[in-house]
Motif scaffolding. Structure first.
Motif, PDB file in Angstrom:
ATOM      1  N   VAL A 185       0.835  -1.209  -0.131  1.00 11.22           N
ATOM      2  CA  VAL A 185      -0.087  -0.043   0.056  1.00 11.22           C
ATOM      3  C   VAL A 185       0.859   1.224  -0.044  1.00 11.22           C
ATOM      4  CG1 VAL A 185      -2.050  -1.037   1.137  1.00 11.22           C
ATOM      5  CG2 VAL A 185      -0.276  -0.112   2.604  1.00 11.22           C
ATOM      6  N   SER A 186       0.230   2.344  -0.540  1.00 10.07           N
ATOM      7  CA  SER A 186       1.100   3.597  -0.471  1.00 10.07           C
ATOM      8  C   SER A 186       1.223   4.202   0.855  1.00 10.07           C
ATOM      9  CB  SER A 186       0.408   4.658  -1.436  1.00 10.07           C
ATOM     10  OG  SER A 186       0.057   4.257  -2.413  1.00 10.07           O
ATOM     11  N   ALA A 187       0.088   4.070   1.750  1.00 14.24           N
ATOM     12  CA  ALA A 187       0.273   4.494   3.242  1.00 14.24           C
ATOM     13  C   ALA A 187       0.864   5.715   3.266  1.00 14.24           C
ATOM     14  CB  ALA A 187       1.091   3.529   4.006  1.00 14.24           C
ATOM     15  N   MET A 189       1.345   9.447   4.854  1.00 16.33           N
ATOM     16  CA  MET A 189       1.171   9.976   6.023  1.00 16.33           C
ATOM     17  C   MET A 189      -0.296  10.596   6.163  1.00 16.33           C
ATOM     18  SD  MET A 189       3.265   8.475   7.414  1.00 16.33           S
ATOM     19  CE  MET A 189       2.969   8.894   9.096  1.00 16.33           C
ATOM     20  N   GLU A 190      -0.620  11.342   5.410  1.00 18.73           N
ATOM     21  CA  GLU A 190      -1.901  11.917   5.267  1.00 18.73           C
ATOM     22  C   GLU A 190      -2.961  11.037   4.861  1.00 18.73           C
ATOM     23  OE1 GLU A 190      -4.423  15.901   3.356  1.00 18.73           O
ATOM     24  OE2 GLU A 190      -3.126  14.550   2.328  1.00 18.73           O
ATOM     25  N   PRO A 191      -3.995  10.590   5.782  1.00 18.07           N
ATOM     26  CA  PRO A 191      -5.109   9.978   5.246  1.00 18.07           C
ATOM     27  C   PRO A 191      -6.014  10.709   4.259  1.00 18.07           C
ATOM     28  CG  PRO A 191      -5.029   9.959   7.985  1.00 18.07           C
ATOM     29  CD  PRO A 191      -4.069  10.932   7.286  1.00 18.07           C
ATOM     30  N   VAL A 237      -0.456  18.259  -0.190  1.00 22.77           N
ATOM     31  CA  VAL A 237      -1.064  17.090   0.202  1.00 22.77           C
ATOM     32  C   VAL A 237       0.316  16.147   0.749  1.00 22.77           C
ATOM     33  CG1 VAL A 237      -1.418  14.955  -1.512  1.00 22.77           C
ATOM     34  CG2 VAL A 237      -1.861  17.373  -2.311  1.00 22.77           C
ATOM     35  N   GLY A 238      -0.419  15.537   1.799  1.00 20.91           N
ATOM     36  CA  GLY A 238       0.406  14.812   2.828  1.00 20.91           C
ATOM     37  C   GLY A 238       0.894  13.408   2.117  1.00 20.91           C
ATOM     38  N   GLY A 239       1.435  13.295   0.910  1.00 20.38           N
ATOM     39  CA  GLY A 239       2.100  12.184   0.272  1.00 20.38           C
ATOM     40  C   GLY A 239       0.896  11.814  -0.502  1.00 20.38           C
ATOM     41  N   PHE A 241       2.025   8.857  -3.622  1.00 24.89           N
ATOM     42  CA  PHE A 241       2.507   7.547  -4.204  1.00 24.89           C
ATOM     43  C   PHE A 241       1.504   6.819  -4.881  1.00 24.89           C
ATOM     44  CE2 PHE A 241       3.808   8.753   0.239  1.00 24.89           C
ATOM     45  CZ  PHE A 241       5.135   9.485   0.032  1.00 24.89           C
ATOM     46  N   ILE A 465       3.148  17.072  -4.014  1.00 20.44           N
ATOM     47  CA  ILE A 465       2.907  16.019  -3.092  1.00 20.44           C
ATOM     48  C   ILE A 465       4.130  15.756  -2.146  1.00 20.44           C
ATOM     49  CG2 ILE A 465       0.909  15.272  -4.296  1.00 20.44           C
ATOM     50  CD1 ILE A 465       2.787  12.899  -5.320  1.00 20.44           C
ATOM     51  N   GLY A 466       4.854  16.662  -2.085  1.00 19.74           N
ATOM     52  CA  GLY A 466       6.207  16.476  -1.252  1.00 19.74           C
ATOM     53  C   GLY A 466       7.233  16.166  -2.043  1.00 19.74           C
ATOM     54  N   GLN A 621      13.582  12.638  -3.724  1.00 19.51           N
ATOM     55  CA  GLN A 621      12.939  11.750  -4.391  1.00 19.51           C
ATOM     56  C   GLN A 621      13.880  10.433  -4.467  1.00 19.51           C
ATOM     57  OE1 GLN A 621       9.563  11.901  -5.484  1.00 19.51           O
ATOM     58  NE2 GLN A 621       9.944  13.415  -3.787  1.00 19.51           N
ATOM     59  N   GLY A 624      14.139   8.488  -0.955  1.00 21.03           N
ATOM     60  CA  GLY A 624      12.963   8.303  -0.736  1.00 21.03           C
ATOM     61  C   GLY A 624      12.622   6.832  -1.347  1.00 21.03           C
ATOM     62  N   TRP A 628      12.091   3.103  -0.085  1.00 21.01           N
ATOM     63  CA  TRP A 628      10.898   2.236  -0.377  1.00 21.01           C
ATOM     64  C   TRP A 628      11.314   0.958  -0.938  1.00 21.01           C
ATOM     65  CZ3 TRP A 628       5.573   3.242  -2.209  1.00 21.01           C
ATOM     66  CH2 TRP A 628       4.967   4.429  -1.382  1.00 21.01           C
TER      67      TRP A 628
ATOM     68  N   LYS B  37      -3.055  14.345  12.173  1.00 17.82           N
ATOM     69  CA  LYS B  37      -3.625  12.996  12.522  1.00 17.82           C
ATOM     70  C   LYS B  37      -3.333  12.104  11.525  1.00 17.82           C
ATOM     71  CE  LYS B  37      -7.854  12.458  14.405  1.00 17.82           C
ATOM     72  NZ  LYS B  37      -9.273  12.280  14.468  1.00 17.82           N
ATOM     73  N   GLY B  38      -2.449  10.816  11.660  1.00 20.41           N
ATOM     74  CA  GLY B  38      -1.964  10.124  10.648  1.00 20.41           C
ATOM     75  C   GLY B  38      -2.615   8.847  10.848  1.00 20.41           C
ATOM     76  N   GLN B  97       9.553  16.096   3.030  1.00 20.99           N
ATOM     77  CA  GLN B  97       9.068  16.360   1.826  1.00 20.99           C
ATOM     78  C   GLN B  97       7.517  16.920   1.664  1.00 20.99           C
ATOM     79  OE1 GLN B  97      10.116  12.813  -0.568  1.00 20.99           O
ATOM     80  NE2 GLN B  97      12.286  12.860   0.122  1.00 20.99           N
ATOM     81  N   CYS B  98       6.608  15.937   1.940  1.00 23.26           N
ATOM     82  CA  CYS B  98       5.089  16.328   1.748  1.00 23.26           C
ATOM     83  C   CYS B  98       4.870  17.288   3.050  1.00 23.26           C
ATOM     84  CB  CYS B  98       4.142  15.193   1.762  1.00 23.26           C
ATOM     85  SG  CYS B  98       4.045  14.140   3.424  1.00 23.26           S
ATOM     86  N   PHE B 100       3.553  16.402   6.072  1.00 19.72           N
ATOM     87  CA  PHE B 100       2.446  15.927   6.739  1.00 19.72           C
ATOM     88  C   PHE B 100       3.175  15.402   8.445  1.00 19.72           C
ATOM     89  CE2 PHE B 100      -1.304  13.723   8.273  1.00 19.72           C
ATOM     90  CZ  PHE B 100      -2.204  14.666   7.895  1.00 19.72           C
ATOM     91  N   ARG B 149       6.540   8.513   5.479  1.00 18.76           N
ATOM     92  CA  ARG B 149       6.603   7.740   4.290  1.00 18.76           C
ATOM     93  C   ARG B 149       7.112   8.157   3.080  1.00 18.76           C
ATOM     94  NH1 ARG B 149       6.456   2.425   2.725  1.00 18.76           N
ATOM     95  NH2 ARG B 149       4.673   1.738   1.536  1.00 18.76           N
ATOM     96  N   CYS B 150       7.391   9.542   3.139  1.00 15.82           N
ATOM     97  CA  CYS B 150       8.253  10.172   1.965  1.00 15.82           C
ATOM     98  C   CYS B 150       9.715   9.583   2.142  1.00 15.82           C
ATOM     99  CB  CYS B 150       8.223  11.678   2.013  1.00 15.82           C
ATOM    100  SG  CYS B 150       6.826  12.505   1.500  1.00 15.82           S
ATOM    101  N   SER B 151      10.145   9.172   3.289  1.00 16.26           N
ATOM    102  CA  SER B 151      11.437   8.486   3.706  1.00 16.26           C
ATOM    103  C   SER B 151      12.441   9.439   3.568  1.00 16.26           C
ATOM    104  CB  SER B 151      11.714   7.384   2.837  1.00 16.26           C
ATOM    105  OG  SER B 151      10.698   6.371   3.004  1.00 16.26           O
TER     106      SER B 151
END
Lengths: 728, 168
Positions: A185-187, A189-191, A237-239, A241, A465-466, A621, A624, A628, B37-38, B97-98, B100, B149-151
C-alpha cells in the motif's frame, strides 16, 4: 494568448545559457517554512463555518448485497445528522487519469471493507460511534479471493522478439526462476480527506489529491453535475505515491452529504479504511528466464507475470515494463495474466511495474553472473541496451553504463571481499548491486506565467505532493525571466488554473515544468521585441534585461503586466525516441547468522535523470525511492485473510513501513550531468519512482553475497532468510 | 464536560464530548491544525506534542486527562517569519517532503535532544546508566516512533544533528 508547443524536435539547451543561476541548484523549498511551522493547511485542516463530520462505514462481507441499513439502530446518538448511501457512492478510488466516475455499485458489495455508507454528525466522536454501531444486513455471495486459484484469468498475446527456442537452446548458462512479491500500500502519512462545501449550485472540494483536473471530472461525473460547477483545490498534499491519483469515496460521500444537509462536511478516512478502501499494489508471481553465452552476452530474456485485480478494474501492474528495454537479448518474451478476485482492488502504488519487476530481473542477473562466474557489474555492462529492443527506438539519452561504472567506483565495488568471507561477530557482511530503469514521458500540460513589476506569478493546477513542485517551478520561472526566487510566486493545485496532468508516473515535474518554461519563453520573446534585440541575445538577471547594447529593468520594460499561457505536449520525439531514467544501486548488508535478521548498512544510488531541476528535491525523491525499495524487499506485505480476502494487517503497527531505525546513516544518492534533448524542452527526466527500481535487488544480492541465501520471495523476512541459508 | 488546557502559553476552556482526544481538542476545538492525525492509534507519531515538557502521542490520550496541563505544539516553537531552531534546521536540511509528519518529527526531535541531554538511555545505548552521546544510531532509535512515508529520514537526522550542534 495561448502558446501551443509539441515536442517534435530537440530544443536548444536554453537553461544552460540563462544567467539567473537558479536552475539545478539545491534551493530550499519556498513552502518549507510553512511546513516546518505547521502553517501549511492540508485538506482536513479546513473546518469552514458550520462544518460537520462524516465517517465512512465499511462492508463486512466480501461480496453480495446490502439488504438493509437500519438508521434507527443509531438514532439515539446525540448530534446525529444523517446516514448517506445510494447510487452516487463510488466503490473505490478512480484509477489514475480516468477522468470519469469509478463504478457506482449502489447496494452491491465487491470487496471486504468497501465503503457503503457515510454517517454524519455534529462531532467526530458521534460520527465515529455511528459508523461503528450502524446495523447493516447483507445477502452474501461466494467470492474468490486467492489469485493463485482464481477461476477467471485474463491474458493477452505475449509480446515477443526473435526465435526463443533457438536463443534458449544455444545458451551456455540459463536461469529460470519464480519470484513472488507481496501486495503493498502507498500508506501516505495523510489519510485521504475531503471537505465539501456547496455554494449554491457550485461545489468547492478541498481534497487530498494528486491530479485535480481529472479529479474534478471524476467527481462531477459521480455526482451527476457539470464539471464547471465543481472546483477542486489541493495545495498541500501529505504524500500520494499513487494513492491519491483518482477521486475517492471520501470526496463523493462528503459532497453528497454536504448538499443534502446544506452544511460543509469533512470526511477523513480512518487509517484502517485507507488500507481497506484505497487501491493497493497487487501481489505478483513472476517467472524470469535468462539465457547467455559463455561470455555473458544475453541470448534470451523472458519476464512473465500473474497479478490480480477486482473484476471490472482496468488497471494492470506493468510488471515487466523495465525488463523490455534495460538489456538487449536476441529473443525476448513478455506475458501477463490478470487473475480476477475480490480483494481490495489494485492500482498505482509508487513505481507500478518497476517496484516489483526490476527486483526480479536484477536478482536473476545476479544469479546468472554467479553461474557464469562473471562480476555482476561486468555482466550488466556487457548487456546494456543501446536502443529499445522491443520498439527499435533510439534512446534520447541512456547513461546506464556510466551510472554502473561510476557508481561502482564511488562504492568501492572492486575492493569488496570474496563472497561469504566477511563477518563481524554473528553478523555476516556482504555487498550487492543492481541496475535501475523507469520510463519517462512528457504529458500535455498548461501553465500561465504573468510578469508584473513585482516579479512573476505562475499558475497551474499541478500539485506538490512533497515532490518539490513549488521549488522547481519557482526555479524555472526565475531562471527564464531573470528573477531571484523571492520574486516568483507559484500557485498550484486549483482546478480553476490551467490544466496539468498532475503528479503521477514521474511525469509531473517535466510536464508542468515544460509548460512554465514555454510560457516564460514566450514572455522572453516579447521582452526581446520591446527591447529591440534578438531573443537569442536577450540576457535576464536579477530583474535587469540586457540585449542589443540596451539595459533596462524589467519593471520599466513592461506596461503593467506581461502574460503568457503555454500548452505543451508530446510530439514526434516521443515516437522516434525512447526516454527513460536509469541508475545503479549498491548496497552493503549484515545478516545475522542465527536469527536471519537483515540490517542494511550502506546504500549508494547514482542516477541519470537528464537535467536536474533542483538538486535537493531530486535527491530527496531518489533517497525516498531507494528506501521504499528497501522496505519492499525486507518489510512490506499486505496479509489477506484467506477466507474473506480482507486485509488483516490494516494499520501502521501491523504493516511495517520503513522507520528511522531501518534506514542506515550512510545512504547517498547522486546524479550524473545529463541532458535528454528528445525528452522535453528542458532536457529533464522524471525521478520520483526511479529510486525504487532495483534498490531492493541490490539488497537481496548483498544478502546472497553475505550468507549464500538466495531470496526469491519478498519481503525477505527472517523466517525466509533462515530457510534460504539452510538451502544455500 | 469541561477541561482547561494551556496550549503554547494560552489558556483554553473547553466544553467537550468525554471521548475527545487531546489531538482533536488541539486541532478542531482550539484550531491549531499544525499537529496532524496520521493514524489515530499511536502508530505514526504525526500527532506528537509536548505535555508538561514530555513528548506524547496526542491521539492516544484524552483531552479530559489533561486538565491544567501545559501543552506545546508545533505552533509554539516558531512561525514562518520567526522559526524555532529545530524548525529552521529542518528547513535548511530539507528534513521533510510532503510535510505531513513534519510537526511530529520536529516535536519529537526537540524532546529527543532534551532526553539525551538528561542522560536517559535508549534501547541502543550500551548501558542503562549512561549513553554514548548524540550518535546517528541513538537518533535513529529514538526517532523511530515517527514515521515518514516520503522517507526523508536521512535529511531528518541531518537536521536534528545540525540543531544539536548549533545548541552546543
Amino acid at each position: 494568448m495561448t502558446f501551443d508547443f509539441k515536442m517534435d524536435q530537440p530544443q536548444p539547451r536554453l537553461l544552460d545559457s540563462t544567467r539567473q543561476g537558479l536552475i539545478g541548484t539545491d534551493m530550499a523549498r519556498p513552502e518549507g517554512l510553512l511546513k516546518v511551522t505547521g502553517a501549511a493547511a492540508y485538506a482536513a485542516d479546513h473546518l469552514p463555518e458550520g462544518c460537520v463530520h462524516g465517517m465512512l462505514v465499511r462492508a463486512t462481507v466480501t461480496r453480495g448485497r446490502v439488504t438493509a441499513i437500519d438508521e434507527g439502530s443509531i438514532g439515539d446518538i446525540p448530534g446525529l445528522l444523517g446516514v448517506f448511501h445510494g447510487p452516487k457512492f463510488i466503490r473505490n478510488p478512480a484509477q489514475g487519469m480516468a477522468g470519469e466516475s469509478p463504478i457506482r455499485p449502489d447496494t452491491e458489495v465487491h470487496f471486504h471493507g468497501q465503503p457503503i455508507a457515510l454517517v454524519v454528525a455534529e462531532t467526530f466522536e458521534a460520527a465515529r460511534e455511528g459508523a461503528l454501531r450502524l446495523a447493516v444486513t447483507y445477502e452474501s455471495a461466494p467470492a474468490e479471493v486467492d489469485p493463485e486459484t482464481a477461476s477467471e484469468v485474463e491474458s493477452d498475446e505475449p509480446d515477443t522478439r526473435g526465435d526463443w527456442d533457438d536463443a534458449w537452446g544455444k545458451a551456455a548458462a540459463r536461469v529460470d526462476l519464480t519470484f513472488r512479491t507481496a501486495g503493498h500500500v502507498s500508506a501516505a502519512m495523510e489519510p485521504h480527506a475531503a471537505v465539501a462545501e456547496w455554494q449554491g449550485e457550485n461545489l468547492l472540494l478541498r481534497g487530498a489529491l494528486q491530479m485535480v483536473a481529472t479529479n474534478r471530472l471524476e467527481l462531477a461525473d459521480a455526482l451527476g453535475v457539470e464539471p464547471e460547477r465543481v472546483r477542486v483545490v489541493s495545495p498541500f498534499v501529505g504524500g500520494g505515491f499513487g494513492s491519491k491519483l483518482g477521486i475517492g469515496p471520501e470526496a463523493v460521500a462528503a459532497s453528497v452529504a454536504a448538499r443534502d444537509l446544506g452544511r460543509p462536511v469533512r470526511v477523513v478516512m480512518a487509517r484502517q479504511t485507507v488500507f481497506d478502501a484505497v487501491l493497493r499494489r497487487t501481489e505478483t508471481r513472476q517467472r524470469l528466464r535468462l539465457a547467455a553465452d559463455a561470455d555473458g552476452k544475453l541470448l534470451a530474456l523472458a519476464h512473465d507475470d500473474r497479478i490480480s485485480n477486482l473484476p471490472g478494474e482496468g488497471f494492470a501492474e506493468p510488471v515487466s515494463s523495465a525488463s523490455r528495454f534495460t538489456y538487449d537479448a536476441l529473443a525476448m518474451h513478455f506475458a501477463q495474466e490478470v487473475a480476477r478476485n475480490h480483494r481490495t482492488p489494485s492500482g498505482s502504488v509508487r513505481a507500478p511495474g518497476e517496484a516489483v519487476g526490476m527486483i526480479t530481473l536484477e536478482v536473476a542477473m545476479d544469479m546468472l553472473a554467479q553461474l557464469l562466474d562473471i562480476d555482476p557489474l561486468d555482466l550488466r555492462l556487457k548487456n546494456v541496451a543501446t536502443s529499445h529492443p522491443m520498439t527499435g527506438q533510439a534512446f534520447g539519452e541512456q547513461r546506464l553504463a556510466d551510472c554502473l561504472t561510476e557508481g561502482a567506483r564511488r562504492f568501492g565495488w572492486a575492493d569488496r571481499p570474496a563472497p561469504g568471507t566477511r563477518s563481524e561477530g554473528d553478523w555476516l557482511i556482504g555487498a550487492g548491486m543492481a541496475a535501475a530503469a523507469r520510463p519517462n514521458a512528457l504529458q500535455e500540460s498548461s501553465a500561465r506565467v504573468r510578469l508584473t513589476p513585482w516579479g512573476a506569478v505562475v499558475e497551474t493546477d499541478m500539485t506538490d505532493i512533497g515532490t518539490g513542485t513549488y521549488a522547481i517551478l519557482t526555479q524555472i520561472a526565475g531562471e527564464m525571466l531573470g528573477l531571484p526566487a523571492e520574486r516568483v510566486e507559484v500557485r498550484l493545485a486549483d482546478s480553476d488554473f490551467p490544466r496539468s496532468p498532475g503528479s503521477g508516473g514521474s511525469f509531473g515535474a517535466s510536464s508542468s515544468g515544460s509548460a512554465v518554461f514555454m510560457a516564460a519563453k514566450g514572455i522572453r520573446e516579447k521582452l526581446a521585441r520591446t527591447l529591440g534585440c534578438d531573443p537569442d541575445d536577450l540576457a535576464l538577471q536579477d530583474g535587469i534585461a540586457r540585449g542589443g547594447n540596451v539595459e533596462r529593468s524589467l519593471a520599466d520594460l513592461i506596461d503593467g503586466e506581461l502574460g503568457e499561457t503555454a500548452t505543451v505536449g508530446p510530439g514526434k520525439t516521443a515516437e522516434t525516441h525512447a526516454s527513460a531514467g536509469f541508475g545503479a544501486h549498491f548496497a552493503e548488508v549484515a545478516v545475522h547468522r542465527w536469527t536471519g535478521e537483515i540490517r542494511v548498512r550502506r546504500m549508494l544510488g547514482l542516477f541519470d535523470i537528464g537535467r536536474v531541476l533542483n538538486e535537493r528535491t531530486a535527491r530527496g525523491q531518489a533517497l525516498g525511492g531507494m528506501i521504499w525499495g528497501m522496505g519492499g524487499a525486507l518489510h512490506e506485505a499486505l496479509e489477506h485473510d484467506p477466507r474473506t480476502g480482507h486485509i488483516a494487517n490494516r494499520d501502521l503497527a501491523n504493516y511495517h513501513v520503513a522507520a528511522h531505525a531501518d534506514v542506515p546513516g550512510d545512504i547517498t544518492a547522486d546524479f550524473l550531468p545529463v541532458r535528454d534533448d528528445h525528452a522535453n524542452p528542458m532536457q529533464s527526466k522524471g525521478v520520483g519512482e526511479l529510486g525504487i527500481s532495483g534498490s531492493g535487488a541490490a539488497i537481496l544480492n548483498a544478502v546472497h553475497d553475505a550468507c549464500g541465501a538466495r531470496l526469491l520471495s519478498i519481503p525477505a523476512t527472517p523466517d525466509k532468510v533462515i530457510a534460504a541459508m539452510e538451502e544455500g | 464536560m469541561r477541561t482547561t488546557l494551556t496550549v503554547n502559553g494560552e489558556r483554553h476552556d473547553l466544553s467537550h464530548d468525554e471521548r475527545l482526544s487531546l489531538l482533536d481538542a488541539i486541532r478542531d476545538q482550539i484550531g491549531l491544525t499544525g499537529t496532524k492525525k496520521g493514524c489515530d492509534h499511536g502508530q505514526c507519531g504525526a500527532c506528537t506534542v509536548h505535555v508538561n515538557g514530555r513528548r506524547v502521542n496526542s491521539c492516544l490520550t484524552l483531552a479530559a486527562m489533561h486538565d491544567g496541563d501545559e501543552i506545546t505544539t508545533i505552533e509554539g516553537l516558531g512561525t514562518p517569519d520567526a522559526p524555532g531552531a529545530m524548525q529552521a534546521s529542518f528547513q535548511a536540511c530539507d528534513g521533510f517532503q510532503c510535510g505531513f509528519c513534519t510537526a511530529g518529527q520536529i516535536m519529537s526531535a526537540s524532546a529527543v535532544l532534551e532526553e539525551i541531554g538528561r542522560g536517559e538511555p535508549s534501547h541502543v545505548s550500551s548501558s542503562l546508566s549512561s549513553i554514548d552521546g548524540m550518535t546517528d544510531g541513538e537518533l535513529a532509535e529514538r526517532m523511530s516512533g515517527n514515521l515518514c512515508r516520503c522517507s526523508a529520514y536521512p535529511m531528518i537526522r541531518a537536521a536534528i544533528a545540525r540543531a544539536a550542534e548549533a545548541a552546543e
